[in-house]
Write a protein that holds these residues in place. Structure first.
Motif, PDB file in Angstrom:
ATOM      1  N   ASP A 189      47.530  44.625  47.000  1.00 48.57           N
ATOM      2  CA  ASP A 189      48.897  44.448  46.493  1.00 48.57           C
ATOM      3  C   ASP A 189      48.848  44.262  44.973  1.00 48.57           C
ATOM      4  O   ASP A 189      48.218  43.323  44.475  1.00 48.57           O
ATOM      5  N   PRO A 190      49.494  45.133  44.207  1.00 51.77           N
ATOM      6  CA  PRO A 190      49.411  45.031  42.739  1.00 51.77           C
ATOM      7  C   PRO A 190      50.002  43.744  42.181  1.00 51.77           C
ATOM      8  O   PRO A 190      49.725  43.381  41.048  1.00 51.77           O
ATOM      9  N   ARG A 191      50.790  43.008  42.999  1.00 56.09           N
ATOM     10  CA  ARG A 191      51.314  41.734  42.485  1.00 56.09           C
ATOM     11  C   ARG A 191      50.200  40.717  42.233  1.00 56.09           C
ATOM     12  O   ARG A 191      50.373  39.774  41.474  1.00 56.09           O
TER      13      ARG A 191
ATOM     14  N   ARG B 140      42.820  35.041  41.513  1.00 55.46           N
ATOM     15  CA  ARG B 140      43.974  35.943  41.512  1.00 55.46           C
ATOM     16  C   ARG B 140      44.658  35.995  42.871  1.00 55.46           C
ATOM     17  O   ARG B 140      45.828  36.345  42.974  1.00 55.46           O
TER      18      ARG B 140
ATOM     19  N   PRO C 288      42.040  41.687  44.147  1.00 56.23           N
ATOM     20  CA  PRO C 288      41.858  42.879  43.301  1.00 56.23           C
ATOM     21  C   PRO C 288      40.392  43.158  42.953  1.00 56.23           C
ATOM     22  O   PRO C 288      39.988  44.315  42.989  1.00 56.23           O
TER      23      PRO C 288
ATOM     24  N   GLY D 128      38.781  45.173  45.520  1.00 55.03           N
ATOM     25  CA  GLY D 128      39.269  46.541  45.620  1.00 55.03           C
ATOM     26  C   GLY D 128      39.716  46.905  47.018  1.00 55.03           C
ATOM     27  O   GLY D 128      39.728  46.092  47.938  1.00 55.03           O
ATOM     28  N   HIS D 129      40.074  48.163  47.164  1.00 55.01           N
ATOM     29  CA  HIS D 129      40.601  48.622  48.454  1.00 55.01           C
ATOM     30  C   HIS D 129      39.526  48.607  49.528  1.00 55.01           C
ATOM     31  O   HIS D 129      39.833  48.444  50.707  1.00 55.01           O
TER      32      HIS D 129
ATOM     33  N   GLY E  80      47.249  41.559  41.013  1.00 61.70           N
ATOM     34  CA  GLY E  80      46.406  42.025  39.921  1.00 61.70           C
ATOM     35  C   GLY E  80      46.025  43.473  40.162  1.00 61.70           C
ATOM     36  O   GLY E  80      46.228  44.014  41.242  1.00 61.70           O
ATOM     37  N   SER E  81      45.490  44.123  39.105  1.00 58.07           N
ATOM     38  CA  SER E  81      45.126  45.525  39.279  1.00 58.07           C
ATOM     39  C   SER E  81      43.638  45.618  39.621  1.00 58.07           C
ATOM     40  O   SER E  81      42.821  44.846  39.122  1.00 58.07           O
ATOM     41  N   VAL E  82      43.316  46.606  40.480  1.00 57.47           N
ATOM     42  CA  VAL E  82      41.924  46.801  40.888  1.00 57.47           C
ATOM     43  C   VAL E  82      41.141  47.372  39.711  1.00 57.47           C
ATOM     44  O   VAL E  82      41.530  48.390  39.147  1.00 57.47           O
TER      45      VAL E  82
END
Lengths: 166, 345, 483
Positions: A94-96, A48, A72, A75-76, A98-100
Motif C-alpha cells: 500500500d503506497p500510503r 513505516r 515497503p 516490497g511486493h 511508503g514507496s517500495v
C-alpha cells in the motif's frame, strides 16, 4: 429418512466443532507463527508499517491486527510471501505506508557538515553508525538497513540516502 | 571469424516425446495382436474409432488453446490414451462408447488441465471410469475367447463392424448368445452366489492361472512391458511395486481362505493387472516423481486393485486404484523428496 | 565404504582418441599475447608494468589485488604493448583489462634466485612460494592455489586428492599431461603434501586409459613415496566433479554449505600439481598450459603446450586450420563448455580445451515440449536433485521452492539436459535462476544480521536503563537514611 437426516446433521456439527477447536492456536504455536512471519520481514526496523519494529509488526500480523501490505522495504515479494504464509489475499504494498525502493539504499553522512552531536547514533536501530560526541560520525554501509530513522534527528541535515555499494 | 553461440550442453541425446510414445505403442502390438486372435477383429475397429476421435479432439483442443498443431498432434500421447482405453472396452461395444470415452479423456482429463504434461489424472482411466459408472452393463458384455472347449458365436468382420456401428447384434443372434463375462466378473458373480473357488474355477473359461486366452494376452503384455524396461522407457519401480503388492495381498488372503479368495497368479494374469502395471500406472505425468515415491504409488495401486476386486463394487479395480493414487501423488511427492548430496539426513 | 562409481551420471562417448594420438608439442610462437588481469577467481591482479616496459619470459607483470588473487607472469620476452580492455573468453567476448605483450621471439628468461629446496621451507613459507608462481587451479575453476591451501592450513588429518579423472568429452589435456609428464605430477604431489601439510595423496584417474595408469604407476614407483597412491574410478560423466570424486574415493560427502576441507580433503587438479612442480623445482612460473584442440571443425586434432595469451585463432592455424564443416567454437568440453562468438580471444589459465565443433560433433536440441515427468533427469543427476521439480519452479520463478529443492546444489553438469525427451534446456534454466536465488539468500543473511544487531541494541538500552534505575534507587535510599 429422519434418522439419516439426523445422522448427517450430527456428523456435520461434530466436524464443525472439531474444526473450530483445531483453529484455535495454542500459545506456543502463536509464538512460532510470529517467528515465521518475522523471518520473512527484511529487518529494516524502520517503522513505516506504523509499528515500532519488525517484530511488533509480525506480532500484529499474527493477531490479525495488521494487513500484509504494510512493509515497503520488503516490497511486493514480501507482501506475497506473507499472504501465502497467512492464507490471505495477496496484494501489492500500500503506497500510503511508503514507496517500495527500486534499489537498496544506505545512509551516508556528509563528513564536512557533521557536528558530532550523536543524535543520529542514538536513532539508528541497528547500531550502524560509528562515532562519539564531538567525534566524526560515519555510517557502516554494510550494516545500514536503509530505515532512514537517522535523517530527521540530524540538526544540520547532513545525512542523505545513496544506492548501496555492491 | 564470427560463430553462432548456444548454451551448454552442446550435445543432447536424440530423444523426443514422440519417440518415447512410439516405443510404448510398439510394446502394445503383441497385446493387441493376441487380443484379436482370441476375441476377433472388434478391437481393431474400436482402435480405429478411438484413434480418430483422439486426434480430432486433440486438434480441436490445441486450436482452442492457441497451440501449434505440430509437434503436439503427432507426439503420440493422444494415440496411446485411445489405445489403452480401447483395450479396456469390450470388442463389440457400440461406437459411441469408445468415442465418448476418448473424447472425455482428451478434452476434459487432459486439455482442460493444461495439456501434455499437466494432467493430474491418467486420461485413459478417467475416460474408462466415466464409461464404467455411466454404462456399467455395456462394459461387462465381453466375448468368450476363441480357444478349445469354448464355442464362441463367430461374427464375420462385416457383422462385427455393423454391430459396433449400430449398437445391436446381427439379426441371427442375441446379445446373450454372443457375450460372456470376463474371468474376474464371472468369479465375482459365482462367489457372490455362494460357490467356492474350486467350483467357480471349473467353468470352461478358466485354465491353470486365469482365464483362457487372457493368460496369453497378459503374457504378451508382460513381454511388451519387459521390452520397455530393457529400453529404459519406463523404470522398474511402479510395475514391481504394483505387481508385488498385488501378489502379496492375494497370497495372504488366499492362504487364509483358499475357497473364498483367488490366488496371486490369478490376480496377476487377470483383468488389467499387467496392462496397468506396465502401461497405465507408468504414465509418467500422473505418477509420483521420485523413485521412493513411485514405489509407494505402485504399492498403493496394488493394494487398492486387490481391495476393489475383492470387496468393492466392480470386477476390476485397476482404473479406480490408479485414479485414487493419482489423487495422492502431491502428498506422496511432498514426503518423498530425496536427500540432496551434501545435506544432512 | 568408498564406492567406485558416482551416483547417476552418463556413459558418454569420450571423443579423445584423435586428440591423444600425437605427442605433445609446443604451440607455434605468435606476435602478440593478451593477458586479462582477471583470469583467476577472486580479485583481479594489479599491473606491475606499464606500456613500453621491456619484459622477459617468466617476469612477474601483475601482483595479487587482494586476499584471494594471483600473480601473473609474462609468457614471452618482449615489450608491453598496452594495458587496455580487450575481448576476453571468460566474458563471452566482452572486454576485460588486459596486458598486451609484443613478443620479440627471443625467449629471454627472467632470472630469479633459485628457491630453496621445498623440504627446507616451512609449510607456510612453501604456500607463499607457491602463490608467487601464479599457480591457480587448472581444472577450470582457476581458484588461486595458495589461498586454497591456506584455507585448509589448520585441518588435521588432511588428505590430498589429485583429480586426473578427466570425464568431460573432448577434453584430453590432463590425459596427455599424465602420460608425458607423470614425473611432474608426482613431484608436485610431494610438494603439496609438504605445503598443506598432509600425510596421504591419492591420484584419481578414469579406468578407460591403461596408458595413463601405467605412466603414473611407474612415476610413483620411481619416486619411492609410499604416501602417494593411484586409484581408478569408473568412467562416467561427471566422475571428475570435485564433490563426486571425493565421495567416490573417500566415501564421504562434502556438506552443501561447506568445503572439502570440512571432510579433511584437499582436491586439486593434476595440472595444478604439475604447475607447482615446474615452479618449485625448475623456477618456471605459470606461463603456459596444455590445451586440447579438437573437433571435426579443425584439420588436426591434438594437444599443444600453449603460452598464455595466445589467440585461439592461432591455435587453430597451428593445427592446420578449420575444415569446411566448422560450425561452433567451444571453450571447454561438449557438456559444460562455453560457445565463443569468435576466435580472436586469448588462451587464459582456464582454457583447457577448444572444440572446433561441426554438425558431427554437435547434437543440438529439438523443439522444446512440456515436461512429461518421465524422471530421466533425476535418475542421472549426480547431486541427487529432482531437476523436474526445479524446472517447474523455475518456470514459476518460485524462489523459496527452488531453495527447498536445492537449486544452489546443482553442479550444472548438464546430465539432466542430455536425457530429457522433451528437449528442455534444463541446465540453462538453472543457471539463469541461480543469481536471483543467490541474491535472495544474501538478502536473508543480511536481514538476519540486522535482526541480531537490533536485538543486541535493544538489550543494551534495557540494561542501561535498568542500571540507571538501580543507581537512582540506591541514591534515594541513601537520602532517606540520612534524613
Amino acid at each position: 429418512m429422519l434418522p439419516a437426516v439426523l445422522t448427517m446433521v450430527g456428523l456435520a456439527a461434530a466436524a464443525g466443532f472439531a474444526a473450530a477447536l483445531a483453529a484455535r492456536r495454542s500459545q506456543r504455536e502463536q509464538t512460532r507463527l510470529i517467528d515465521e512471519i518475522d523471518a520473512l520481514l527484511p529487518q529494516t526496523q524502520c517503522g513505516r508499517c506504523t509499528f515500532t519494529g519488525c517484530r511488533p509488526y509480525a506480532t500484529a500480523l499474527a493477531n490479525g491486527e495488521a494487513d500484509i501490505n504494510q512493509c515497503p522495504p520488503g516490497g511486493h515479494a514480501t507482501a506475497a510471501a506473507l499472504a501465502k504464509l497467512l492464507g490471505r489475499e495477496p496484494r501489492p504494498v500500500d503506497p500510503r505506508f511508503g514507496s517500495v525502493p527500486v534499489r537498496p539504499l544506505v545512509a551516508w553522512i556528509d563528513e564536512s557538515a557533521c557536528i558530532g552531536c550523536v543524535k543520529c547514533i542514538q536513532a539508528c536501530p541497528v547500531d550502524a553508525i560509528v562515532g562519539a560526541s564531538k567525534f566524526m560520525h560515519t555510517v557502516i554501509a554494510a550494516q545500514c538497513t536503509g530505515c532512514e530513522l537517522c535523517i530527521p534527528p540530524c540538526p544540520v541535515d547532513c545525512i542523505v540516502m545513496r544506492p548501496a555499494p555492491t | 571469424m564470427p560463430f553462432a553461440t548456444a548454451p551448454a550442453p552442446h550435445v543432447v541425446a536424440p530423444s523426443s516425446v514422440g519417440r518415447v510414445m512410439r516405443q510404448v505403442l510398439y510394446a502394445l502390438v503383441p497385446t493387441v495382436a493376441l487380443h484379436v486372435v482370441f476375441f476377433g477383429p472388434g478391437l481393431l475397429i474400436q482402435l480405429a474409432l478411438g484413434i480418430a476421435t483422439a486426434l480430432l479432439c486433440e486438434a480441436a483442443a490445441l486450436r482452442l488453446r492457441g497451440k501449434p498443431l505440430p509437434p503436439f498432434l503427432l507426439d503420440g500421447s493422444a494415440i496411446i490414451t485411445a489405445v489403452l482405453l480401447a483395450l479396456c472396452l469390450p470388442p463389440l461395444a457400440p461406437w459411441w462408447l469408445v468415442v465418448s470415452g476418448v473424447a472425455f479423456a482428451i478434452l476434459l482429463a487432459k486439455h482442460l488441465f493444461g495439456g501434455l504434461g499437466a494432467n493430474p489424472f491418467n486420461p485413459a482411466m478417467v475416460g474408462y471410469a466415466v464409461l464404467l459408472v455411466s454404462f456399467p452393463a455395456r462394459l461387462l458384455q465381453w466375448l468368450p475367447p476363441h480357444v478349445a472347449g469354448i464355442q464362441p458365436a463367430d461374427l464375420s468382420l462385416l457383422e462385427t463392424l455393423t454391430t459396433i456401428l449400430t449398437g445391436s447384434p446381427p439379426a441371427r443372434l442375441t446379445w446373450d448368445a454372443i457375450t460372456s463375462p470376463t474371468p474376474l466378473d464371472a468369479l465375482r458373480t459365482d462367489l457372490a452366489l455362494g460357490m467356492t473357488m474350486g467350483e467357480a474355477h471349473a467353468r470352461a473359461m478358466f485354465s491353470t492361472f486365469g482365464g483362457k486366452g487372457w493368460e496369453w494376452i497378459n503374457l504378451a503384455t508382460l513381454a511388451g512391458g519387459g521390452w520397455l524396461l530393457a529400453r529404459r522407457i519406463i523404470r522398474w519401480h511402479i510395475p514391481v511395486a504394483m505387481l508385488g503388492t498385488l501378489f502379496v495381498c492375494a497370497s495372504i488372503m488366499s492362504a487364509a481362505d483358499p475357497g473364498a479368495y483367488a490366488g496371486p497368479l490369478f490376480h496377476l494374469t487377470s483383468g488389467a493387472s499387467l496392462l496397468g502395471a506396465f502401461f497405465i500406472a507408468t504414465d509418467p505425468v500422473s505418477a509420483a516423481t521420485s523413485d521412493r515415491g513411485r514405489l509407494i504409488y505402485g504399492a498403493g495401486i496394488g493394494v487398492l486393485t486387490y481391495v476393489i476386486r475383492t470387496w468393492g463394487g466392480y470386477p476390476d479395480g485397476v482404473a479406480f486404484a490408479v485414479l485414487i493414487m493419482n489423487l495422492a501423488v502431491p502428498l506422496i511427492d511432498r514426503y518423498t523428496i530425496p536427500r540432496i548430496y551434501g545435506h544432512a539426513r | 565404504m568408498a564406492t567406485s562409481r558416482i551416483r547417476g551420471g552418463l556413459r558418454l562417448n569420450a571423443h579423445k582418441e584423435r586428440s591423444t594420438q600425437h605427442a605433445l608439442r609446443p604451440a607455434s610462437a605468435v606476435d602478440s599475447l593478451v593477458l586479462p588481469l582477471d583470469q583467476h577467481a577472486g580479485v583481479p591482479a594489479l599491473p606491475l608494468v606499464k606500456a613500453g616496459d621491456h619484459v622477459t619470459l617468466g617476469q612477474p607483470i601483475a601482483e595479487p589485488g587482494g586476499e584471494i588473487s594471483a600473480w601473473l607472469h609474462s609468457p614471452a620476452s618482449g615489450t608491453v604493448a598496452a594495458i587496455e580492455p580487450r575481448p576476453a573468453p571468460h566474458r563471452m567476448g566482452a572486454p576485460a583489462l588486459s596486458i598486451v605483450i609484443a613478443n620479440d621471439r627471443r625467449d629471454e628468461r627472467y632470472s630469479a634466485a633459485s628457491p630453496a629446496s621445498f623440504e627446507q621451507q616451512s609449510p607456510e613459507q612453501l604456500r607463499e612460494t607457491i602463490g608467487r608462481g601464479g599457480i591457480v587451479g587448472l581444472g577450470g575453476a582457476v581458484f588461486p592455489t595458495a589461498a586454497k591451501l591456506r584455507s585448509a592450513a589448520d585441518t588435521s588429518g588432511l588428505r590430498l586428492l589429485l583429480n586426473g579423472a578427466e570425464c568431460e568429452p573432448y577434453i584430453s589435456c590432463d590425459d596427455m599431461l599424465m602420460r608425458e609428464r607423470a614425473r611432474d605430477i608426482v613431484f608436485g604431489a610431494r610438494v603439496l603434501l609438504h605445503a598443506l601439510p598432509a600425510q596421504t595423496c591419492v591420484i584419481a584417474i578414469e579406468d578407460d586409459t591403461p596408458q595413463t595408469a601405467t605412466a603414473l604407476r611407474s612415476s610413483i614407483a620411481e619416486a619411492h613415496d609410499e604416501r602417494i597412491r593411484l586409484r581408478e574410478v569408473a568412467t562416467l560423466y561427471p566422475a571428475g566433479g570435485e564433490k563426486q570424486l571425493i565421495t567416490t574415493i573417500f566415501g564421504v560427502e562434502v556438506p552443501h554449505d561447506g568445503l572439502p576441507a570440512d571432510v579433511s580433503t584437499m582436491c586439486l587438479n593434476v595440472g595444478t600439481a604439475a604447475a607447482v612442480a615446474q615452479w618449485i623445482r625448475d623456477a618456471q612460473p605459470l606461463t603456459s598450459r596444455i590445451v586440447t584442440v579438437t573437433g571435426d571443425g579443425v584439420l588436426e586434432q591434438r594437444n599443444l603446450d600453449v603460452p598464455l595469451g595466445t589467440p585461439m585463432a592461432a591455435l587453430i592455424y597451428d593445427c592446420g586450420g578449420y575444415t569446411g564443416r566448422m560450425s561452433r567454437l567451444i571453450m571447454g568440453g561438449s557438456m559444460m563448455g562455453q560457445a565463443l562468438p569468435h576466435d580472436q580471444l586469448p588462451v587464459i589459465k582456464a582454457t583447457n580445451c577448444i572444440v572446433a565443433a561441426s554438425a558431427l560433433d554437435l547434437q543440438p536440441r529439438g523443439p522444446e515440449m512440456p515436461c512429461i515427468r518421465c524422471g530421466n533427469c533425476s535418475a542421472v543427476c549426480p547431486a541427487i536433485l529432482l531437476p523436474q521439480q526445479l524446472h517447474w519452479y523455475a518456470l514459476a520463478r518460485d524462489l523459496p521452492a527452488l531453495e527447498t529443492y536445492g537449486l544452489m546444489d546443482c553442479i550444472e553438469c548438464g546430465c539432466c539436459d542430455y536425457v530429457c525427451p522433451s528437449q528442455i534446456p534444463l541446465a540453462e534454466r538453472f543457471r539463469d535462476m541461480k543469481p536471483a536465488l543467490s541474491e535472495q539468500l544474501t538478502a536473508r543473511a543480511s536481514a538476519d544480521a540486522a535482526r541480531t544487531r537490533f536485538d543486541a541494541r535493544t538489550a543494551r538500552l534495557e540494561r542501561v536503563e535498568r542500571e540507571r534505575d538501580a543507581v537512582l534507587a540506591r541514591k534515594r535510599q541513601e537520602l532517606a537514611r540520612k534524613s
